[in-house]
Motif scaffolding. Structure first.
Motif, PDB file in Angstrom:
ATOM      1  N   ASP A 106       0.718  -1.147   0.116  1.00  0.00           N
ATOM      2  CA  ASP A 106       0.054  -0.042  -0.029  1.00  0.00           C
ATOM      3  C   ASP A 106       0.802   1.395   0.128  1.00  0.00           C
ATOM      4  OD1 ASP A 106      -2.539  -1.235  -0.064  1.00  0.00           O
ATOM      5  OD2 ASP A 106      -2.667  -1.452   2.038  1.00  0.00           O
ATOM      6  N   ARG A 107       1.912   1.185  -0.713  1.00  0.00           N
ATOM      7  CA  ARG A 107       2.668   2.238  -0.977  1.00  0.00           C
ATOM      8  C   ARG A 107       3.143   2.811  -2.403  1.00  0.00           C
ATOM      9  NH1 ARG A 107       5.841   4.637   3.162  1.00  0.00           N
ATOM     10  NH2 ARG A 107       7.625   4.969   1.663  1.00  0.00           N
ATOM     11  N   ALA A 108       3.146   3.787  -2.706  1.00  0.00           N
ATOM     12  CA  ALA A 108       3.303   4.093  -4.232  1.00  0.00           C
ATOM     13  C   ALA A 108       4.815   4.043  -4.293  1.00  0.00           C
ATOM     14  CB  ALA A 108       3.030   5.592  -4.514  1.00  0.00           C
ATOM     15  N   LEU A 109       5.369   3.175  -5.204  1.00  0.00           N
ATOM     16  CA  LEU A 109       6.775   2.553  -5.625  1.00  0.00           C
ATOM     17  C   LEU A 109       7.246   3.298  -6.825  1.00  0.00           C
ATOM     18  CD1 LEU A 109       6.561  -1.141  -4.399  1.00  0.00           C
ATOM     19  CD2 LEU A 109       7.291   0.977  -3.121  1.00  0.00           C
ATOM     20  N   SER A 110       8.178   3.875  -7.161  1.00  0.00           N
ATOM     21  CA  SER A 110       8.360   4.724  -8.285  1.00  0.00           C
ATOM     22  C   SER A 110       8.974   3.671  -9.256  1.00  0.00           C
ATOM     23  CB  SER A 110       9.305   5.705  -7.893  1.00  0.00           C
ATOM     24  OG  SER A 110      10.478   5.378  -7.588  1.00  0.00           O
ATOM     25  N   VAL A 111       8.937   3.712 -10.435  1.00  0.00           N
ATOM     26  CA  VAL A 111       9.436   3.021 -11.251  1.00  0.00           C
ATOM     27  C   VAL A 111      10.331   3.787 -12.563  1.00  0.00           C
ATOM     28  CG1 VAL A 111       8.681   1.185 -13.382  1.00  0.00           C
ATOM     29  CG2 VAL A 111       7.550   1.097 -11.276  1.00  0.00           C
ATOM     30  N   SER A 112      11.481   3.493 -12.628  1.00  0.00           N
ATOM     31  CA  SER A 112      12.215   3.939 -13.769  1.00  0.00           C
ATOM     32  C   SER A 112      12.725   3.248 -14.579  1.00  0.00           C
ATOM     33  CB  SER A 112      13.347   4.630 -12.780  1.00  0.00           C
ATOM     34  OG  SER A 112      14.162   3.736 -12.344  1.00  0.00           O
ATOM     35  N   CYS A 113      12.869   3.728 -15.926  1.00  0.00           N
ATOM     36  CA  CYS A 113      13.514   2.811 -17.090  1.00  0.00           C
ATOM     37  C   CYS A 113      14.756   3.258 -17.373  1.00  0.00           C
ATOM     38  CB  CYS A 113      12.393   3.026 -18.238  1.00  0.00           C
ATOM     39  SG  CYS A 113      13.050   2.017 -19.774  1.00  0.00           S
ATOM     40  N   HIS A 114      15.862   2.353 -17.453  1.00  0.00           N
ATOM     41  CA  HIS A 114      17.101   2.690 -17.926  1.00  0.00           C
ATOM     42  C   HIS A 114      17.311   2.434 -19.408  1.00  0.00           C
ATOM     43  CE1 HIS A 114      18.369   3.556 -13.638  1.00  0.00           C
ATOM     44  NE2 HIS A 114      16.962   2.641 -13.473  1.00  0.00           N
ATOM     45  N   GLU A 115      18.560   2.951 -19.900  1.00  0.00           N
ATOM     46  CA  GLU A 115      18.850   2.791 -21.265  1.00  0.00           C
ATOM     47  C   GLU A 115      19.187   1.426 -21.658  1.00  0.00           C
ATOM     48  OE1 GLU A 115      22.364   5.355 -22.149  1.00  0.00           O
ATOM     49  OE2 GLU A 115      21.428   7.255 -21.662  1.00  0.00           O
ATOM     50  N   ASP A 116      19.421   0.572 -20.909  1.00  0.00           N
ATOM     51  CA  ASP A 116      19.729  -0.671 -21.298  1.00  0.00           C
ATOM     52  C   ASP A 116      18.397  -1.391 -21.429  1.00  0.00           C
ATOM     53  OD1 ASP A 116      19.275  -1.171 -18.656  1.00  0.00           O
ATOM     54  OD2 ASP A 116      21.011  -2.410 -18.027  1.00  0.00           O
ATOM     55  N   GLY A 117      17.392  -0.804 -21.058  1.00  0.00           N
ATOM     56  CA  GLY A 117      15.915  -1.578 -21.152  1.00  0.00           C
ATOM     57  C   GLY A 117      15.552  -2.230 -19.877  1.00  0.00           C
ATOM     58  N   HIS A 118      16.199  -1.976 -18.441  1.00  0.00           N
ATOM     59  CA  HIS A 118      15.763  -2.635 -17.391  1.00  0.00           C
ATOM     60  C   HIS A 118      14.984  -1.622 -16.752  1.00  0.00           C
ATOM     61  CE1 HIS A 118      19.232  -0.895 -15.222  1.00  0.00           C
ATOM     62  NE2 HIS A 118      18.242  -1.070 -14.141  1.00  0.00           N
ATOM     63  N   LEU A 119      14.295  -2.021 -15.933  1.00  0.00           N
ATOM     64  CA  LEU A 119      13.300  -1.390 -15.142  1.00  0.00           C
ATOM     65  C   LEU A 119      13.712  -1.429 -13.520  1.00  0.00           C
ATOM     66  CD1 LEU A 119       9.825  -2.375 -16.336  1.00  0.00           C
ATOM     67  CD2 LEU A 119      11.090  -0.342 -17.205  1.00  0.00           C
ATOM     68  N   GLU A 120      13.628  -0.499 -12.795  1.00  0.00           N
ATOM     69  CA  GLU A 120      13.838  -0.257 -11.171  1.00  0.00           C
ATOM     70  C   GLU A 120      12.544   0.178 -10.506  1.00  0.00           C
ATOM     71  OE1 GLU A 120      17.575   1.676 -10.388  1.00  0.00           O
ATOM     72  OE2 GLU A 120      18.706   0.091 -11.528  1.00  0.00           O
ATOM     73  N   MET A 121      12.355  -0.423  -9.469  1.00  0.00           N
ATOM     74  CA  MET A 121      11.512  -0.134  -8.318  1.00  0.00           C
ATOM     75  C   MET A 121      11.816   0.285  -7.247  1.00  0.00           C
ATOM     76  SD  MET A 121       8.076  -2.460  -7.656  1.00  0.00           S
ATOM     77  CE  MET A 121       8.858  -3.863  -7.132  1.00  0.00           C
ATOM     78  N   HIS A 122      11.429   1.393  -6.810  1.00  0.00           N
ATOM     79  CA  HIS A 122      12.221   2.038  -5.743  1.00  0.00           C
ATOM     80  C   HIS A 122      11.040   2.594  -4.717  1.00  0.00           C
ATOM     81  CE1 HIS A 122      15.746   2.592  -8.082  1.00  0.00           C
ATOM     82  NE2 HIS A 122      16.367   2.778  -6.930  1.00  0.00           N
ATOM     83  N   ASP A 123      11.286   2.473  -3.311  1.00  0.00           N
ATOM     84  CA  ASP A 123      10.584   3.148  -2.352  1.00  0.00           C
ATOM     85  C   ASP A 123      11.518   3.984  -1.673  1.00  0.00           C
ATOM     86  OD1 ASP A 123       8.644   3.418  -0.171  1.00  0.00           O
ATOM     87  OD2 ASP A 123       9.394   1.844   1.071  1.00  0.00           O
ATOM     88  N   ASP A 124      11.186   5.395  -2.038  1.00  0.00           N
ATOM     89  CA  ASP A 124      11.812   6.388  -1.751  1.00  0.00           C
ATOM     90  C   ASP A 124      13.314   6.312  -2.398  1.00  0.00           C
ATOM     91  OD1 ASP A 124       9.930   8.048  -0.695  1.00  0.00           O
ATOM     92  OD2 ASP A 124      10.224   7.356   1.515  1.00  0.00           O
ATOM     93  N   GLN A 125      14.341   5.978  -1.587  1.00  0.00           N
ATOM     94  CA  GLN A 125      15.638   5.776  -2.003  1.00  0.00           C
ATOM     95  C   GLN A 125      16.079   4.406  -2.121  1.00  0.00           C
ATOM     96  OE1 GLN A 125      17.327   8.334  -3.505  1.00  0.00           O
ATOM     97  NE2 GLN A 125      15.443   9.721  -3.102  1.00  0.00           N
ATOM     98  N   THR A 126      15.172   3.398  -1.527  1.00  0.00           N
ATOM     99  CA  THR A 126      15.583   2.118  -1.406  1.00  0.00           C
ATOM    100  C   THR A 126      15.353   1.271  -2.651  1.00  0.00           C
ATOM    101  OG1 THR A 126      15.040   2.160   1.185  1.00  0.00           O
ATOM    102  CG2 THR A 126      14.947   0.032  -0.002  1.00  0.00           C
ATOM    103  N   LEU A 127      16.200   0.486  -3.204  1.00  0.00           N
ATOM    104  CA  LEU A 127      15.726  -0.069  -4.239  1.00  0.00           C
ATOM    105  C   LEU A 127      15.165  -1.472  -3.937  1.00  0.00           C
ATOM    106  CD1 LEU A 127      16.178  -0.793  -7.438  1.00  0.00           C
ATOM    107  CD2 LEU A 127      18.443  -1.874  -6.841  1.00  0.00           C
TER     108      LEU A 127
END
Length: 242
Positions: free
Chosen positions: A48-69
């Motif tokens: 129940d928290r909004a986790l940010s999603v970022s896309c990187h140049e090599d095509g992989h995605l990361e999901m973070h909770d604030d600064q925590t990967l």
């Protein structure tokens, strides 16, 4: 690739208390990629928290909770030697020998927790077909896990590809572990209007690491989805802190 700026894991989809089920958590990230994906978890996914999603140049995605990967997903190619699916009758019989109807480490787990009902969880209870080289259970998806076409939603398919691999990977001793990595591929639509067979088998172990594989098949034996999973046995100090 489907774009998303954030993901939230509803509390219903827990694994260990207070954190997301590994398969579901991997799935909500994996489905943003096309085809097979490999997802690694770095920290327990919060609920129940909004986790940010970022896309990187090599095509992989990361999901973070604030600064925590929390997790990262990569396009993958999944090569597995998949055994023939057990019959539905064999899966039903094997499920009677599920080892964790009692004394389950996480009895409220969305996928395999015996405290959940079919209307609230997946109720996947795999047991040995003949021995611990192949486990199986039936699966009857509930209506709320389906999309508008009547097929199981992909993040739910990823959930089903999670826990059965644990039981196969670690065997009868059932050490307390957490999912480290899940590579999955949905090969065909998973229909929600008929019983399915979920089965799993071991792929070896080394130290605190163990590997398993899981497949979902229809009653005709067609394999609809597969996964390869890595499980990390918790150190005794970690288990004491649970």
């Amino acid at each position: 690739m489907t774009s998303a700026s954030s993901i939230s894991i509803p509390a219903r989809f827990n694994g260990p208390p207070g954190s997301g089920n590994g398969g579901y958590s991997c799935g909500v990230l994996a489905i943003l990629l096309e085809g097979a994906a490999r997802v690694r978890l770095f920290a327990p996914p919060p609920l129940d928290r909004a986790l940010s999603v970022s896309c990187h140049e090599d095509g992989h995605l990361e999901m973070h909770d604030d600064q925590t990967l929390i997790g990262a997903a990569y396009p993958a190619e999944l090569k597995l030697d998949v055994p023939l699916a057990p019959t539905l009758q064999q899966a039903q019989q094997a499920s009677k020998s599920y080892p964790c109807y009692e004394n389950h480490a996480y009895p409220s787990c969305y996928v395999c927790g015996p405290e959940r009902t079919r209307e609230d969880g997946l109720c996947l209870f795999p047991g040995p077909v003949n021995d611990w080289t192949l486990l199986a259970c039936p699966w009857e998806p509930s209506a709320d896990t389906l999309d508008a076409s009547g097929n199981v939603r992909p993040e739910i398919v990823w959930s089903a590809l999670d826990c059965p691999g644990y039981f196969a990977a670690v065997g009868a001793d059932l050490p307390q572990t957490l999912l480290g990595e899940l590579t999955g591929e949905i090969r065909a639509a998973v229909p929600g209007d008929r019983p399915l067979v979920v089965y799993s088998w071991p792929l070896g172990s080394e130290g605190r690491k163990a590997w398993g594989a899981t497949a979902i098949a229809n009653q005709e034996g067609e394999v609809l989805a597969v996964s390869h999973s890595l499980w990390i046995t918790l150190k005794k100090t970690d288990q004491a802190g649970q």
